[in-house]
Design an enzyme around this catalytic site. Structure first.
Site, PDB file in Angstrom:
ATOM      1  N   THR A  36     -40.680  55.312 -61.011  1.00  0.00           N
ATOM      2  CA  THR A  36     -40.863  54.477 -62.203  1.00  0.00           C
ATOM      3  C   THR A  36     -41.116  53.024 -61.809  1.00  0.00           C
ATOM      4  O   THR A  36     -41.662  52.264 -62.600  1.00  0.00           O
ATOM      5  CB  THR A  36     -39.596  54.532 -63.081  1.00  0.00           C
ATOM      6  OG1 THR A  36     -38.453  54.361 -62.231  1.00  0.00           O
ATOM      7  CG2 THR A  36     -39.489  55.873 -63.806  1.00  0.00           C
ATOM      8  N   GLY A 124     -33.668  57.469 -46.006  1.00  0.00           N
ATOM      9  CA  GLY A 124     -33.791  57.308 -47.454  1.00  0.00           C
ATOM     10  C   GLY A 124     -32.686  56.459 -48.062  1.00  0.00           C
ATOM     11  O   GLY A 124     -32.562  56.364 -49.275  1.00  0.00           O
ATOM     12  N   LEU A 125     -31.858  55.822 -47.228  1.00  0.00           N
ATOM     13  CA  LEU A 125     -30.761  55.007 -47.766  1.00  0.00           C
ATOM     14  C   LEU A 125     -31.060  53.515 -47.666  1.00  0.00           C
ATOM     15  O   LEU A 125     -30.226  52.685 -47.961  1.00  0.00           O
ATOM     16  CB  LEU A 125     -29.456  55.346 -47.041  1.00  0.00           C
ATOM     17  CG  LEU A 125     -29.060  56.828 -47.099  1.00  0.00           C
ATOM     18  CD1 LEU A 125     -27.755  57.075 -46.356  1.00  0.00           C
ATOM     19  CD2 LEU A 125     -28.935  57.294 -48.551  1.00  0.00           C
ATOM     20  N   SER A 126     -32.267  53.198 -47.224  1.00  0.00           N
ATOM     21  CA  SER A 126     -32.755  51.824 -47.144  1.00  0.00           C
ATOM     22  C   SER A 126     -32.011  50.937 -46.156  1.00  0.00           C
ATOM     23  O   SER A 126     -31.443  49.905 -46.516  1.00  0.00           O
ATOM     24  CB  SER A 126     -32.786  51.168 -48.531  1.00  0.00           C
ATOM     25  OG  SER A 126     -33.753  50.150 -48.502  1.00  0.00           O
ATOM     26  N   ASP A 172     -34.843  48.180 -53.629  1.00  0.00           N
ATOM     27  CA  ASP A 172     -33.830  48.295 -52.582  1.00  0.00           C
ATOM     28  C   ASP A 172     -33.173  46.949 -52.292  1.00  0.00           C
ATOM     29  O   ASP A 172     -31.963  46.848 -52.109  1.00  0.00           O
ATOM     30  CB  ASP A 172     -34.457  48.840 -51.291  1.00  0.00           C
ATOM     31  CG  ASP A 172     -35.080  50.212 -51.496  1.00  0.00           C
ATOM     32  OD1 ASP A 172     -34.850  50.817 -52.567  1.00  0.00           O
ATOM     33  OD2 ASP A 172     -35.805  50.662 -50.595  1.00  0.00           O
ATOM     34  N   TYR A 224     -47.736  60.177 -51.933  1.00  0.00           N
ATOM     35  CA  TYR A 224     -47.245  58.981 -52.640  1.00  0.00           C
ATOM     36  C   TYR A 224     -48.436  58.197 -53.192  1.00  0.00           C
ATOM     37  O   TYR A 224     -48.460  57.822 -54.364  1.00  0.00           O
ATOM     38  CB  TYR A 224     -46.420  58.116 -51.678  1.00  0.00           C
ATOM     39  CG  TYR A 224     -45.932  56.810 -52.262  1.00  0.00           C
ATOM     40  CD1 TYR A 224     -44.783  56.764 -53.041  1.00  0.00           C
ATOM     41  CD2 TYR A 224     -46.626  55.617 -52.037  1.00  0.00           C
ATOM     42  CE1 TYR A 224     -44.332  55.570 -53.580  1.00  0.00           C
ATOM     43  CE2 TYR A 224     -46.186  54.415 -52.571  1.00  0.00           C
ATOM     44  CZ  TYR A 224     -45.036  54.398 -53.342  1.00  0.00           C
ATOM     45  OH  TYR A 224     -44.608  53.206 -53.872  1.00  0.00           O
TER      46      TYR A 224
HETATM   47  P1  ADP Z   1     -35.214  53.035 -44.395  1.00  0.00           P
HETATM   48  O1  ADP Z   1     -35.494  54.106 -45.401  1.00  0.00           O
HETATM   49  O2  ADP Z   1     -33.980  53.344 -43.603  1.00  0.00           O
HETATM   50  O3  ADP Z   1     -35.199  51.682 -45.017  1.00  0.00           O
HETATM   51  P2  ADP Z   1     -37.522  51.953 -43.100  1.00  0.00           P
HETATM   52  O4  ADP Z   1     -38.599  52.566 -42.271  1.00  0.00           O
HETATM   53  O5  ADP Z   1     -37.893  51.274 -44.365  1.00  0.00           O
HETATM   54  O6  ADP Z   1     -36.423  53.085 -43.355  1.00  0.00           O
HETATM   55  O7  ADP Z   1     -36.744  50.868 -42.237  1.00  0.00           O
HETATM   56  C1  ADP Z   1     -36.212  51.243 -40.989  1.00  0.00           C
HETATM   57  C2  ADP Z   1     -36.485  50.136 -39.978  1.00  0.00           C
HETATM   58  O8  ADP Z   1     -35.629  49.014 -40.238  1.00  0.00           O
HETATM   59  C3  ADP Z   1     -36.177  50.543 -38.553  1.00  0.00           C
HETATM   60  O9  ADP Z   1     -37.253  51.233 -37.962  1.00  0.00           O
HETATM   61  C4  ADP Z   1     -35.919  49.187 -37.897  1.00  0.00           C
HETATM   62  O10 ADP Z   1     -37.145  48.550 -37.591  1.00  0.00           O
HETATM   63  C5  ADP Z   1     -35.239  48.406 -39.011  1.00  0.00           C
HETATM   64  N1  ADP Z   1     -33.781  48.576 -38.869  1.00  0.00           N
HETATM   65  C6  ADP Z   1     -32.933  49.266 -39.670  1.00  0.00           C
HETATM   66  N2  ADP Z   1     -31.665  49.220 -39.196  1.00  0.00           N
HETATM   67  C7  ADP Z   1     -31.711  48.519 -38.046  1.00  0.00           C
HETATM   68  C8  ADP Z   1     -30.737  48.119 -37.061  1.00  0.00           C
HETATM   69  N3  ADP Z   1     -29.460  48.497 -37.145  1.00  0.00           N
HETATM   70  N4  ADP Z   1     -31.169  47.372 -36.028  1.00  0.00           N
HETATM   71  C9  ADP Z   1     -32.450  46.995 -35.918  1.00  0.00           C
HETATM   72  N5  ADP Z   1     -33.411  47.339 -36.795  1.00  0.00           N
HETATM   73  C10 ADP Z   1     -33.062  48.086 -37.849  1.00  0.00           C
HETATM   74 MG    MG Z   2     -36.836  50.877 -46.089  1.00  0.00          MG
END
Ligand code: ADP
Ligand code: MG
Length: 382
Positions: A36, A124-126, A172, A224
């Site tokens: 949405t 999927g938890l951002s 998010d 998507y």
């Molecule tokens: P999500 O659904 O978990 O948000 P994304 O692909 O949007 O997945 O974001 C994930 C990215 O965010 C990782 O590949 C990394 O680049 C960054 N990230 C998330 N957590 C960490 C962390 N603990 N340390 C460093 N980078 C992180």
């Molecule tokens: Mg993300």
């Protein structure tokens, strides 16, 4: 405070000093309101008890240095050199936020940033918005910025859009920055107005259970884009700026103008917006258990009209419902990821066992099943 100590210790190991502070921001789950957001509609996420922590200290020399306890050391960079295209890898998230805040007029100093997060990446938890939220609040606090939490969320979105290069919405980041404990965030994606709605499930002897299917089907990204185009086409044919402007009755009356597939796609969005509004009303009236049918109807709509579910998600929903859940639905973009179930607290163990058994019987990879609690958004820990 244990985790705050750990990230401050890691910071000290790298820099030889103490951070100016430690900040945290949570991951999120969307209770209802799927696909949405890009239709100017309504979403209802809540922050979960998994967080990104950042220990941050100012530097006098204008340099930016980042480390992650999960991802390692990032290349060093001068604040003055920050621009889209210059940063790649994981530090594009924190440094993208620093860039977006500088663009918003914040006088950003050099910084040392140590990251430690228990939000699973790509589940999927951002995890990305959690990291952005923690960094945004840290920089705002350290510079005495007057930017609002909504503006900080927009800086996170801009970082992700322009520096990381991911065309995401702002849901998010809004959840990560604006959530309150025991509440969901009712967000109007057109006006960006956010309101806290009570979601104190424990008070009603209920719990929120997440079933992570641990699958991502490869066609997710292409599908998507196709769904977005269907929604835009439906709005064009119906003569409205976005599907947000159509009610279920209006869509029923507009029957012959849309081809059958586009019509089903539009029906999901239009009925989903109505379900978010109905869910908000029920939660405000304290009738938490009664949102169950809304969650389940949302799943059916995504499975049959929007066609973004998959066998693993359907199994998670069917199995939890058969074992006594009050309502259940896939959550997130679809084609994998997590399902969310609202369950009687007393039946949690039994439900978890039932889902595991159903996955095993279907020959699927074992899911991860865990409880989530609506928690507060970004905050300073010390
Ligand atoms: P999500 O659904 O978990 O948000 P994304 O692909 O949007 O997945 O974001 C994930 C990215 O965010 C990782 O590949 C990394 O680049 C960054 N990230 C998330 N957590 C960490 C962390 N603990 N340390 C460093 N980078 C992180
Ligand atoms: Mg993300």
């Amino acid at each position: 405070m244990e985790r705050a100590d750990a990230v401050a210790t890691s910071y000290a190991e790298q820099t030889g000093g103490s951070p100016d502070g430690v900040w945290a921001a949570p991951g999120r789950v969307n209770l209802i309101g799927e696909h949405t957001d890009y239709n100017d509609g309504f979403v209802l996420p809540f922050a979960i008890d998994r967080e990104a922590l950042v220990a941050v200290g100012r530097r006098a020399d204008g340099q930016l240095r980042c480390w992650s306890r999960q991802e390692g050391t990032a290349p060093e960079l001068a604040v003055a050199d920050l621009a889209p295209g210059v940063v790649s890898g994981w530090s594009a998230y924190p440094l993208g936020v620093v860039w977006a805040l500088r663009e918003a007029g914040v006088a950003v100093p050099g910084l040392d940033v140590m990251v430690d997060s228990d939000v699973p990446v790509g589940g999927g938890l951002s995890s990305s918005a959690a990291l952005e939220g923690a960094v945004a609040l840290a920089v705002a606090d350290l510079t005495d910025s007057t930017l609002s939490r909504t503006e900080l969320a927009l800086a996170g979105q801009r970082a992700e859009n322009e520096v990381v290069g991911a065309p995401v919405g702002v849901m998010d980041q809004m959840a990560a920055l604006l959530a309150q404990a025991g509440h969901a965030v009712f967000l109007d994606c057109r006006s960006l107005r956010a309101q806290a709605v009570p979601l104190d499930v424990a008070a009603d002897d209920l719990a929120l259970l997440l079933v992570d299917t641990r699958v991502t089907h490869a066609h997710a990204t292409g599908e998507y884009g196709a769904r977005r185009r269907s929604c835009e086409q439906a709005a064009r044919v119906l003569g409205v700026p976005a599907l947000r402007d159509v009610t279920p009755d209006q869509l029923d009356a507009a029957g012959s103008e849309l081809d059958p597939v586009t019509r089903r796609r539009a029906r999901h969005v239009v009925t989903e917006n109505a379900r978010v509004l109905a869910t908000v009303e029920l939660l405000r009236a304290g009738k938490i258990a009664q949102i169950g049918p809304m969650l389940s109807a949302s799943h059916v709509s995504m499975r049959d009209d929007f066609e973004i579910s998959c066998p693993e998600l359907d199994t998670a929903v069917t199995a939890t419902m058969a074992a006594g859940a009050v309502g259940a639905r896939m959550t997130g973009g679809g084609f994998g990821g997590c399902a969310l179930a609202l369950v009687p607290t007393a039946a949690r163990e039994e439900l978890t066992a039932a889902v595991r058994a159903a996955f095993a019987a279907a020959g699927f990879r074992a899911p991860e099943v865990f409880g989530v609690t609506p928690t507060s958004g970004a905050r300073r820990l010390r």
